[in-house]
Design a protein around this motif. Structure first.
Motif, PDB file in Angstrom:
ATOM      1  N   LEU A  39      17.132  16.823   4.051  1.00 46.61           N
ATOM      2  CA  LEU A  39      17.116  17.705   5.219  1.00 46.61           C
ATOM      3  C   LEU A  39      16.882  16.884   6.491  1.00 46.61           C
ATOM      4  CD1 LEU A  39      17.383  20.703   5.998  1.00 46.61           C
ATOM      5  CD2 LEU A  39      14.894  20.867   5.817  1.00 46.61           C
ATOM      6  N   VAL A  40      16.044  15.864   6.408  1.00 46.99           N
ATOM      7  CA  VAL A  40      15.814  14.967   7.548  1.00 46.99           C
ATOM      8  C   VAL A  40      17.113  14.278   7.946  1.00 46.99           C
ATOM      9  CG1 VAL A  40      14.678  12.822   8.296  1.00 46.99           C
ATOM     10  CG2 VAL A  40      13.369  14.570   7.092  1.00 46.99           C
ATOM     11  N   GLY A  45      21.095  13.667  13.293  1.00 48.65           N
ATOM     12  CA  GLY A  45      22.068  13.717  14.393  1.00 48.65           C
ATOM     13  C   GLY A  45      21.746  14.809  15.394  1.00 48.65           C
ATOM     14  N   LYS A  46      21.238  15.931  14.879  1.00 44.54           N
ATOM     15  CA  LYS A  46      20.897  17.052  15.762  1.00 44.54           C
ATOM     16  C   LYS A  46      19.676  16.731  16.616  1.00 44.54           C
ATOM     17  CE  LYS A  46      22.740  20.650  12.731  1.00 44.54           C
ATOM     18  NZ  LYS A  46      22.959  19.950  11.467  1.00 44.54           N
ATOM     19  N   ILE A  47      18.717  15.993  16.069  1.00 43.07           N
ATOM     20  CA  ILE A  47      17.519  15.681  16.839  1.00 43.07           C
ATOM     21  C   ILE A  47      17.837  14.661  17.936  1.00 43.07           C
ATOM     22  CG2 ILE A  47      16.425  13.758  15.588  1.00 43.07           C
ATOM     23  CD1 ILE A  47      14.643  16.969  16.619  1.00 43.07           C
ATOM     24  N   LEU A  48      18.861  13.821  17.719  1.00 40.31           N
ATOM     25  CA  LEU A  48      19.278  12.878  18.756  1.00 40.31           C
ATOM     26  C   LEU A  48      19.979  13.586  19.914  1.00 40.31           C
ATOM     27  CD1 LEU A  48      20.634   9.909  16.607  1.00 40.31           C
ATOM     28  CD2 LEU A  48      18.422  10.098  17.770  1.00 40.31           C
ATOM     29  N   ASN A  49      20.613  14.711  19.628  1.00 40.74           N
ATOM     30  CA  ASN A  49      21.287  15.514  20.642  1.00 40.74           C
ATOM     31  C   ASN A  49      20.923  16.979  20.389  1.00 40.74           C
ATOM     32  OD1 ASN A  49      22.957  16.601  22.565  1.00 40.74           O
ATOM     33  ND2 ASN A  49      24.859  16.141  21.486  1.00 40.74           N
ATOM     34  N   SER A  69      19.632  25.841  19.427  1.00 38.45           N
ATOM     35  CA  SER A  69      20.091  24.522  18.999  1.00 38.45           C
ATOM     36  C   SER A  69      18.929  23.540  18.802  1.00 38.45           C
ATOM     37  CB  SER A  69      21.118  23.976  19.993  1.00 38.45           C
ATOM     38  OG  SER A  69      21.590  22.719  19.584  1.00 38.45           O
ATOM     39  N   PRO A  70      18.000  23.400  19.762  1.00 34.42           N
ATOM     40  CA  PRO A  70      16.860  22.505  19.519  1.00 34.42           C
ATOM     41  C   PRO A  70      15.949  23.004  18.391  1.00 34.42           C
ATOM     42  CG  PRO A  70      17.032  23.021  21.850  1.00 34.42           C
ATOM     43  CD  PRO A  70      18.020  23.884  21.142  1.00 34.42           C
ATOM     44  N   LEU A  71      15.857  24.330  18.244  1.00 34.05           N
ATOM     45  CA  LEU A  71      15.049  24.884  17.165  1.00 34.05           C
ATOM     46  C   LEU A  71      15.651  24.525  15.807  1.00 34.05           C
ATOM     47  CD1 LEU A  71      12.504  26.575  16.743  1.00 34.05           C
ATOM     48  CD2 LEU A  71      13.955  28.595  16.701  1.00 34.05           C
ATOM     49  N   THR A  75      13.801  22.187  13.104  1.00 29.69           N
ATOM     50  CA  THR A  75      13.575  22.728  11.763  1.00 29.69           C
ATOM     51  C   THR A  75      14.104  21.777  10.709  1.00 29.69           C
ATOM     52  OG1 THR A  75      13.674  25.002  12.573  1.00 29.69           O
ATOM     53  CG2 THR A  75      14.043  24.675  10.220  1.00 29.69           C
ATOM     54  N   GLU A  76      15.310  21.265  10.913  1.00 29.42           N
ATOM     55  CA  GLU A  76      15.895  20.362   9.924  1.00 29.42           C
ATOM     56  C   GLU A  76      15.176  19.012   9.903  1.00 29.42           C
ATOM     57  OE1 GLU A  76      20.111  20.104  10.534  1.00 29.42           O
ATOM     58  OE2 GLU A  76      20.445  22.144   9.821  1.00 29.42           O
TER      59      GLU A  76
END
Length: 149
Positions: A39-40, A45-49, A69-71, A75-76
C-alpha cells in the motif's frame, strides 16, 4: 471473550499441530507487513504529488478533488506504513478498506470491467477488512504499547 486460537478446528493429523502453531503469528505478521508495504508503494507516487489525483477522484464523484486527492495519498502512503508496523492498525486498515471499496466500484462499475477487473481490489478489501476487525497481533507496535483501538 473467546480467544481466537481456541475457536480453530483441530488438525486432522495432530502431530502437525507442532509445525503449524509456530507459524500462525509469523504468517499473520507477514500478511500485515506485505499488505502495508505494498500500500505504501502504491501511495508513494500520490504522496509526491498529492493533488495529482484530483481529476480522477472528481471523476468518481468525490468533490472537491483538492480535498480528496491528498486524503487518498495520505491514506495509502501513511496508512500503509501504520499497517506495516502495526500501529493504529484497525483505523488504518479500515481507511484502506474504504479506499479499496471505491476501487472495486471504479473497476467493476465505472470502467465496466466487472468481476475480472475488480477481483484484485476485492482481495485487497478482504485483507484490510481482516486487519480492521482483527487488529494487529503480538508482533506489532500496538502490542508493544499494550493498547489497540
Amino acid at each position: 471473550m473467546t480467544d481466537f486460537a481456541d475457536s480453530r478446528p483441530r488438525p486432522m493429523v495432530p502431530a502437525l499441530q507442532r509445525i503449524y502453531m509456530p507459524f500462525n503469528t509469523i504468517a499473520e505478521t507477514a500478511l500485515r507487513v506485505i499488505a502495508g508495504g505494498l500500500l505504501v508503494t502504491h501511495g508513494y507516487g500520490k504522496i509526491l504529488n498529492p493533488f495529482g489525483a484530483a481529476g480522477m477522484v472528481e471523476g468518481l464523484g468525490f468533490y472537491p478533488g483538492f480535498f480528496w486527492s491528498p486524503l487518498l495519498a495520505a491514506t495509502e502512503f501513511f496508512g500503509g506504513i501504520l499497517i506495516a508496523i502495526g500501529l493504529f492498525t484497525r483505523p488504518a486498515a479500515f481507511a484502506a478498506m474504504i479506499v479499496l471499496l471505491v476501487t472495486v466500484y471504479f473497476h467493476g462499475v465505472v470502467r465496466g470491467e466487472g468481476l475480472g477487473g475488480a477481483e484484485k481490489s476485492i482481495l485487497w478489501t478482504a485483507i484490510f477488512l481482516f486487519f480492521a476487525v482483527r487488529g494487529s497481533n503480538s508482533q506489532s507496535v500496538d502490542a508493544k504499547l499494550g493498547k489497540q483501538i
